[in-house]
Design an enzyme around this catalytic site. Sequence first.
Site, short mmCIF file in Angstrom:
data_model
loop_
_atom_site.label_atom_id
_atom_site.label_comp_id
_atom_site.label_asym_id
_atom_site.label_seq_id
_atom_site.Cartn_x
_atom_site.Cartn_y
_atom_site.Cartn_z
CB VAL A 86 28.66 14.63 17.77
CG1 VAL A 86 29.57 14.69 18.17
CG2 VAL A 86 27.43 13.81 17.31
CE1 TYR A 134 34.16 12.18 19.90
CE2 TYR A 134 32.20 13.25 22.10
CZ TYR A 134 32.16 12.12 20.81
OH TYR A 134 31.70 11.60 20.44
CB SER A 167 31.76 9.35 18.95
OG SER A 167 32.13 9.40 18.06
CE1 TYR A 227 32.69 6.50 11.67
CE2 TYR A 227 31.82 8.38 10.53
CZ TYR A 227 32.53 8.01 12.10
OH TYR A 227 32.79 8.81 12.80
CE LYS A 281 34.19 8.34 15.71
NZ LYS A 281 34.70 9.39 16.17
N1 GLU Z 1 29.13 10.43 13.02
C1 GLU Z 1 29.76 11.62 14.01
C2 GLU Z 1 31.16 11.70 12.70
O1 GLU Z 1 32.06 11.27 12.16
C3 GLU Z 1 30.58 10.83 14.76
C4 GLU Z 1 31.11 11.72 15.05
C5 GLU Z 1 31.21 11.97 17.38
O2 GLU Z 1 29.56 11.08 17.96
O3 GLU Z 1 32.34 12.29 18.46
O4 GLU Z 1 31.14 12.99 12.74
#
Ligand code: GLU
Length: 309
Positions: A263, A245, A65, A193, A68
């Site tokens: 994560v 989060y 994430s 993604y 992002k």
């Molecule tokens: N690739 C992970 C997903 O989309 C990223 C989640 C994360 O790091 O929060 O589930």
Amino acid sequence: MFCQTNKELEALVEEARSYTQYGKVADYIPALGKANPTDLSISINYPDGRCVSAGDVQKKFTLQSISKVISLAFVLMDRGSSEVFEHVGMEPTGDPFNSIAKLEKMIPAKPLNPMINAGALVVTHMIKGNSVEDRFKRLLSFIQELANDATISYSEGIAQSEFETADLNRALCYFLKQHNRLDGSVDDLIKLYTKQCAVEMNCLDLAHIGLVFAMNGFDPQTNKQIIPQNVARICKNFMVTCGMYNASGEFAMKIGIPAKSGVAGGIMGATPGRFGIGIFGPSLDEKGNSIAGIQLLEMLSKKYSLSMF
Ligand code: GLU
């Protein structure tokens, strides 16, 4: 005054490492389950090029994430903020990152922010290019520029492992497609993604990217304005309101710096005007944040008054 020596930092890392036993590595992406839960490392990158580190800072991990916030910066630069925020909102959700709950209640359907999966998928969808490969190549070179490291690549194994198990993310995409937020092939978007999430680097690279955000998009070590100030400001805003989060409020209260976690156990911190932080600790708490990484940041924030509030 902030941490000046590796030794000082090593003592804090050893103290924080004991918390790794209370968390658990993510395994919903099967390949991430192989991580060593007791790993913990940190690097702090100062504008003058000094770097203070502790733990195995050469160890690579995937951004997940954390990517992002980088793809958001990239798409804001590609398309401008009015186009981007037509399709994704600016509000924290209080829900887990992969939740579909609020999306269904929004009329018209629009993900609440770019840090949850629904919003991040809409942002990644906006990356310009002629093919998945071309779009990923463009994003990857931007990441290499931000880290000032042209060797950065991605883990094919982890991308593939997520691609094979990303049914919840596919569900979010099909929902968004039905509501005209996305078009084209869902599997192509998931391919892009999952590669984005599987970009791999170490703490030193992550701390360098954190520094660029901390300096409003300017890399003081190469003297380049990589991200326009206004875009860096928007990204830091999201890092504060939704970067950790549904623990972002508590994180702002206890630590008080813009940060984004993933994560795989990474945390990127951007202490405004001061330094960048890269942390890796794959044992996660129940919200998905590195459990020892958060402890470490809390200790640093208390000891050196890091909070911007
Ligand atoms: N690739 C992970 C997903 O989309 C990223 C989640 C994360 O790091 O929060 O589930």
